[in-house]
Design a protein around this motif. Sequence first.
Motif, PDB file in Angstrom:
ATOM      1  N   LEU A 171       0.822  -1.211   0.000  1.00 26.83           N
ATOM      2  CA  LEU A 171       0.000   0.000   0.000  1.00 26.83           C
ATOM      3  C   LEU A 171       0.858   1.264   0.000  1.00 26.83           C
ATOM      4  CD1 LEU A 171      -2.649  -1.196   2.599  1.00 26.83           C
ATOM      5  CD2 LEU A 171      -2.997  -0.904   0.140  1.00 26.83           C
ATOM      6  N   THR A 172       2.141   1.121  -0.331  1.00 27.58           N
ATOM      7  CA  THR A 172       3.040   2.277  -0.312  1.00 27.58           C
ATOM      8  C   THR A 172       2.549   3.355  -1.265  1.00 27.58           C
ATOM      9  OG1 THR A 172       4.855   0.722   0.125  1.00 27.58           O
ATOM     10  CG2 THR A 172       5.452   2.984  -0.483  1.00 27.58           C
ATOM     11  N   GLY A 173       2.159   2.956  -2.463  1.00 20.93           N
ATOM     12  CA  GLY A 173       1.663   3.932  -3.432  1.00 20.93           C
ATOM     13  C   GLY A 173       0.358   4.570  -2.988  1.00 20.93           C
ATOM     14  N   HIS A 174      -0.510   3.771  -2.398  1.00 26.26           N
ATOM     15  CA  HIS A 174      -1.804   4.299  -1.955  1.00 26.26           C
ATOM     16  C   HIS A 174      -1.615   5.363  -0.869  1.00 26.26           C
ATOM     17  CE1 HIS A 174      -6.170   4.120  -1.297  1.00 26.26           C
ATOM     18  NE2 HIS A 174      -5.898   4.203   0.006  1.00 26.26           N
ATOM     19  N   MET A 175      -0.548   5.206  -0.060  1.00 24.59           N
ATOM     20  CA  MET A 175      -0.323   6.137   1.046  1.00 24.59           C
ATOM     21  C   MET A 175       0.604   7.288   0.677  1.00 24.59           C
ATOM     22  SD  MET A 175      -2.250   4.949   3.365  1.00 24.59           S
ATOM     23  CE  MET A 175      -3.074   3.419   3.810  1.00 24.59           C
ATOM     24  N   ALA A 176       1.045   7.357  -0.571  1.00 25.13           N
ATOM     25  CA  ALA A 176       1.974   8.420  -0.972  1.00 25.13           C
ATOM     26  C   ALA A 176       1.342   9.792  -0.735  1.00 25.13           C
ATOM     27  CB  ALA A 176       2.351   8.268  -2.444  1.00 25.13           C
ATOM     28  N   GLY A 177       2.077  10.662  -0.061  1.00 22.76           N
ATOM     29  CA  GLY A 177       1.606  12.017   0.183  1.00 22.76           C
ATOM     30  C   GLY A 177       0.650  12.161   1.346  1.00 22.76           C
ATOM     31  N   GLU A 225      -6.986  10.661   5.519  1.00 20.39           N
ATOM     32  CA  GLU A 225      -7.842  11.519   4.715  1.00 20.39           C
ATOM     33  C   GLU A 225      -9.081  10.727   4.288  1.00 20.39           C
ATOM     34  OE1 GLU A 225      -3.501  12.624   4.098  1.00 20.39           O
ATOM     35  OE2 GLU A 225      -4.698  10.798   4.167  1.00 20.39           O
ATOM     36  N   PRO A 226     -10.281  11.302   4.386  1.00 17.70           N
ATOM     37  CA  PRO A 226     -11.526  10.554   4.149  1.00 17.70           C
ATOM     38  C   PRO A 226     -11.547   9.800   2.829  1.00 17.70           C
ATOM     39  CG  PRO A 226     -12.024  12.684   5.115  1.00 17.70           C
ATOM     40  CD  PRO A 226     -10.553  12.695   4.842  1.00 17.70           C
ATOM     41  N   GLU A 227     -11.130  10.444   1.753  1.00 25.07           N
ATOM     42  CA  GLU A 227     -11.182   9.765   0.449  1.00 25.07           C
ATOM     43  C   GLU A 227     -10.213   8.590   0.411  1.00 25.07           C
ATOM     44  OE1 GLU A 227     -10.609  10.819  -4.294  1.00 25.07           O
ATOM     45  OE2 GLU A 227     -10.914  12.438  -2.833  1.00 25.07           O
ATOM     46  N   ARG A 228      -9.027   8.801   0.977  1.00 31.15           N
ATOM     47  CA  ARG A 228      -8.027   7.726   1.007  1.00 31.15           C
ATOM     48  C   ARG A 228      -8.525   6.567   1.876  1.00 31.15           C
ATOM     49  NH1 ARG A 228      -2.461   8.838  -0.057  1.00 31.15           N
ATOM     50  NH2 ARG A 228      -2.799  11.004   0.608  1.00 31.15           N
ATOM     51  N   LEU A 229      -9.198   6.900   2.996  1.00 34.27           N
ATOM     52  CA  LEU A 229      -9.720   5.870   3.880  1.00 34.27           C
ATOM     53  C   LEU A 229     -10.812   5.057   3.192  1.00 34.27           C
ATOM     54  CD1 LEU A 229      -9.868   4.571   6.707  1.00 34.27           C
ATOM     55  CD2 LEU A 229     -11.544   6.337   7.324  1.00 34.27           C
ATOM     56  N   ARG A 230     -11.737   5.748   2.490  1.00 38.42           N
ATOM     57  CA  ARG A 230     -12.837   5.037   1.818  1.00 38.42           C
ATOM     58  C   ARG A 230     -12.312   4.079   0.750  1.00 38.42           C
ATOM     59  NH1 ARG A 230     -15.367  10.118   2.260  1.00 38.42           N
ATOM     60  NH2 ARG A 230     -14.656  10.680   0.162  1.00 38.42           N
ATOM     61  N   ALA A 231     -11.200   4.469   0.105  1.00 35.99           N
ATOM     62  CA  ALA A 231     -10.657   3.630  -0.973  1.00 35.99           C
ATOM     63  C   ALA A 231      -9.752   2.518  -0.462  1.00 35.99           C
ATOM     64  CB  ALA A 231      -9.882   4.512  -1.958  1.00 35.99           C
ATOM     65  N   LEU A 232      -9.467   2.545   0.831  1.00 31.43           N
ATOM     66  CA  LEU A 232      -8.482   1.607   1.377  1.00 31.43           C
ATOM     67  C   LEU A 232      -8.906   0.138   1.278  1.00 31.43           C
ATOM     68  CD1 LEU A 232      -5.757   1.299   2.656  1.00 31.43           C
ATOM     69  CD2 LEU A 232      -6.735   1.907   4.872  1.00 31.43           C
ATOM     70  N   ALA A 280     -10.733  -1.431  -0.906  1.00 26.51           N
ATOM     71  CA  ALA A 280     -10.572  -1.882  -2.287  1.00 26.51           C
ATOM     72  C   ALA A 280      -9.101  -1.987  -2.652  1.00 26.51           C
ATOM     73  CB  ALA A 280     -11.296  -0.927  -3.238  1.00 26.51           C
ATOM     74  N   ALA A 281      -8.293  -1.007  -2.210  1.00 28.81           N
ATOM     75  CA  ALA A 281      -6.864  -1.026  -2.516  1.00 28.81           C
ATOM     76  C   ALA A 281      -6.181  -2.245  -1.892  1.00 28.81           C
ATOM     77  CB  ALA A 281      -6.208   0.260  -2.016  1.00 28.81           C
ATOM     78  N   ALA A 282      -6.672  -2.667  -0.733  1.00 31.13           N
ATOM     79  CA  ALA A 282      -6.083  -3.815  -0.042  1.00 31.13           C
ATOM     80  C   ALA A 282      -6.686  -5.143  -0.486  1.00 31.13           C
ATOM     81  CB  ALA A 282      -6.257  -3.655   1.465  1.00 31.13           C
ATOM     82  N   GLY A 283      -7.777  -5.084  -1.252  1.00 27.92           N
ATOM     83  CA  GLY A 283      -8.446  -6.316  -1.658  1.00 27.92           C
ATOM     84  C   GLY A 283      -9.263  -6.936  -0.540  1.00 27.92           C
ATOM     85  N   ALA A 284      -9.711  -6.113   0.414  1.00 27.58           N
ATOM     86  CA  ALA A 284     -10.494  -6.619   1.540  1.00 27.58           C
ATOM     87  C   ALA A 284     -11.976  -6.646   1.191  1.00 27.58           C
ATOM     88  CB  ALA A 284     -10.261  -5.747   2.766  1.00 27.58           C
ATOM     89  N   LYS A 285     -12.655  -7.671   1.668  1.00 33.06           N
ATOM     90  CA  LYS A 285     -14.093  -7.824   1.449  1.00 33.06           C
ATOM     91  C   LYS A 285     -14.843  -7.452   2.726  1.00 33.06           C
ATOM     92  CE  LYS A 285     -13.467 -11.766  -1.702  1.00 33.06           C
ATOM     93  NZ  LYS A 285     -12.002 -11.923  -1.477  1.00 33.06           N
TER      94      LYS A 285
END
Length: 589
Positions: free
Chosen positions: A298-304, A366-373, A375-380
Motif C-alpha cells: 500500500l506504499t503507493g496508496h499512502m503516498a503524500g 484523509e476521508p477519500e483515502r480511507l474510503r478507498a483503502l 478496495a486497494a487492499a483487496g479486503a471484502k
Amino acid sequence: MMRTHGAGTLRREHVSEAVVLTGWVATRRDHGGVTFVDLRDGSGVVQVVIRDLPEAHALRTEWCVKVTGTVGERKAGNENPDLPTGEVEVAAGAVEVLSESATPPFPIHGSDAIESGVDEVTRWKYRYLDLRRTGPAGALRTRAQAVSVIRRVMERHDFLDVETPYLTRSTPEGARDFLVPVRLQPGHWYALPQSPQLFKQLLMVAGMERYYQIARCFRDEDFRADRTPEFTQLDIEMSFLDEEDIFSLTEELFAELWREVLGVELPTPFPRISYWESMRRFGSDKPDLRFELELVDLTGHMAGTDFRVFQAEHVGAVVVPGGAAYTRKELDGWQEWARSRGAKGVAWLLVPDDGSELRGSVTKLEPERLRALPAAAGAKPGDAILFAAGPRRTTLELLGALRNAVARQRGLVRDGEWRFLWVVDAPMFEPVSQDNPAVGESAVAGWTAVHHPFTAPTQAWEDTFHTDPEHALARAYDVVGNGMELGGGSIRIHRREMQQRVFDVIGLTRDEAESKFGFLLEAFGFGPPPHGGIAFGLDRLAATLAGTDAIREVMAFPKASSGGDPLTGAPTPITERQRKEAGIDVRPT
C-alpha cells in the motif's frame, strides 16, 4: 543364536511355531494363575502368556528377558487391532531374566508420541530410555531410512562419497569456530569445520567432478532453540554444471524420499520465484504456500498522506478473512505480538459486513483515502486489515511473520499438504551488523556475503557487483518446503580475479585473503572447473519426514538448547595438567 524371531514380526502364519524371543517387559498384568506380559524389542510388541512359572511374579517393567514358547492364536474377541501382532500371543514355556531394571524416571510404555510430556533435559539425560519408546525410536529409524535413500540416489548418479578432514585451520565462514589445541605445537590450534566448503571446492579442482558427503559440521553459535553446536548435512558439489543440474537432482532426491518414507508423490518440477518476489509477496525467503494469504503493498496508496504512521519507506498489510469479528482484546493481542518481535505495533481497520462505517486505528486518514483503502487492499466486507509501516525489508519481514501467525490463528494452513519451491537470485551482499559480523577483520567496506564469499554473481552482475554491492544478485538458491528452508547452495566463483573482487567488497585485504584462503586461491591457479553445489540440513530433513518440528528428535544423543549434554555432563572443566599439556596458554612464536 539367542532368539529366533523379532517380537513385533509375529503374525497369524506363525501359529504353532516354537519361538525364542528377547526384549523388555513393557507391561505386566497378573490375573490369578496367569500373567500377561507385553514383550517389546526393536521390531515391536507381542503379548506373552505365562502360566505356572513362579519367576513370572518377580518380573517388573523394563526388565530384560528371554522367552521360549509357542505362538498361538488369540481367542475371538480378545484380538488387539492396535497392534500388528494383535491376532497372536506367545504361550511361554520358560522365562529367563537377562537383567533387572531400576524404576525408570519417566513412563516408557504408553507414552509413545515423539515429544512426550516429560521435560526435555530429563529425556536427553536418559536418552537410552527415551529411545525405547516407539515415537523417538521411529524418528531415528526414519532418519536411517532417509540416509539409505540418499545414498542410493547419489550412487545412481555416479557421485563419490568423499570424507573431508575434521581437524583443519580456522577460516571465516559466518560463525565462530570450535577450536582444538595442538599438544605437539603449543600455541597452535585446529578448528572443527563449519562445513566442508573449501575442501569440496578443492575436490572439484582435483577433477572428482561429482562429490557428496554426509558431513558433521560444527558452529560455535549463541544458544537457540532450533540450533545445536554440532549438526549433519548432506553436502553435494558438481563440476561443469548450471543451476538446472542442481534443481533436477534435488527434485529427484526429494521425490524419492517422500515416496519411500511417506508414500507421498511430489509434483515436479518445483516452482521458482526470485528472492525479492518472495519477500514482496510473502515477506519471507522461505514462504509457506499451503495458504494463499499474500501481502498487500500500500506504499503507493499512502503516498503524500498527512497521517504520520504511514509516512514510511514501505507500507504493507495482511488482509484477515473474517477478521471484522475481532474483539478489542484480540486486536490488542496483535499489538503485543508485534511488540514481542521488536516492532511498535500494527495498525488495524475493520470492514464491517453490514455496510456500517469503517472502524480502526487508521480512521484519521484523509476521508477519500480511507474510503478507498479496503478496495486497494483487496479486503471484502467482514474482513480486517492489519498494517505495518517502516523500512522496506524489516516491514516485509514483520508482515511475513504476521501472515504466518494469521494463517495459523484462522485455520488457513492446509495440513497434510506438501508445497515446495525454489527461491533464486538472492542478494549477494548485506550490510554488516552486530549480529552478522563481516568476514574480513578490517570490514572497512561495511558489507558481508549473504550466502558465503565463494558464491558467484548472476551473469548480469559479473562485471559490476563490486561497484554496487547493495543491489548485486548471486547465483544462489534455496529449496523450501512448507515454510522451511531444507537446503541451499550456489554456483561458485572459479576465477581468482573475481574471487578477489568479492574479498575487496567484504573488506578482506589481499594479505588477509592470502592468510585465510591462500591454499584455495593457489588451487584456483591450476585450471579450476566451473562448479557449484548444494547442502541440505539432514537433521531438519529427517525431522520433517518424521513429522516433528524439533531437529533434536532425530539425533541419537542431542545437546540441550543450552548447548550442554545432559547425558554426559559435557562440557566440563579440564585439569591444570591437561591445560598445560595442551599448551592452551602458550602464545605462538
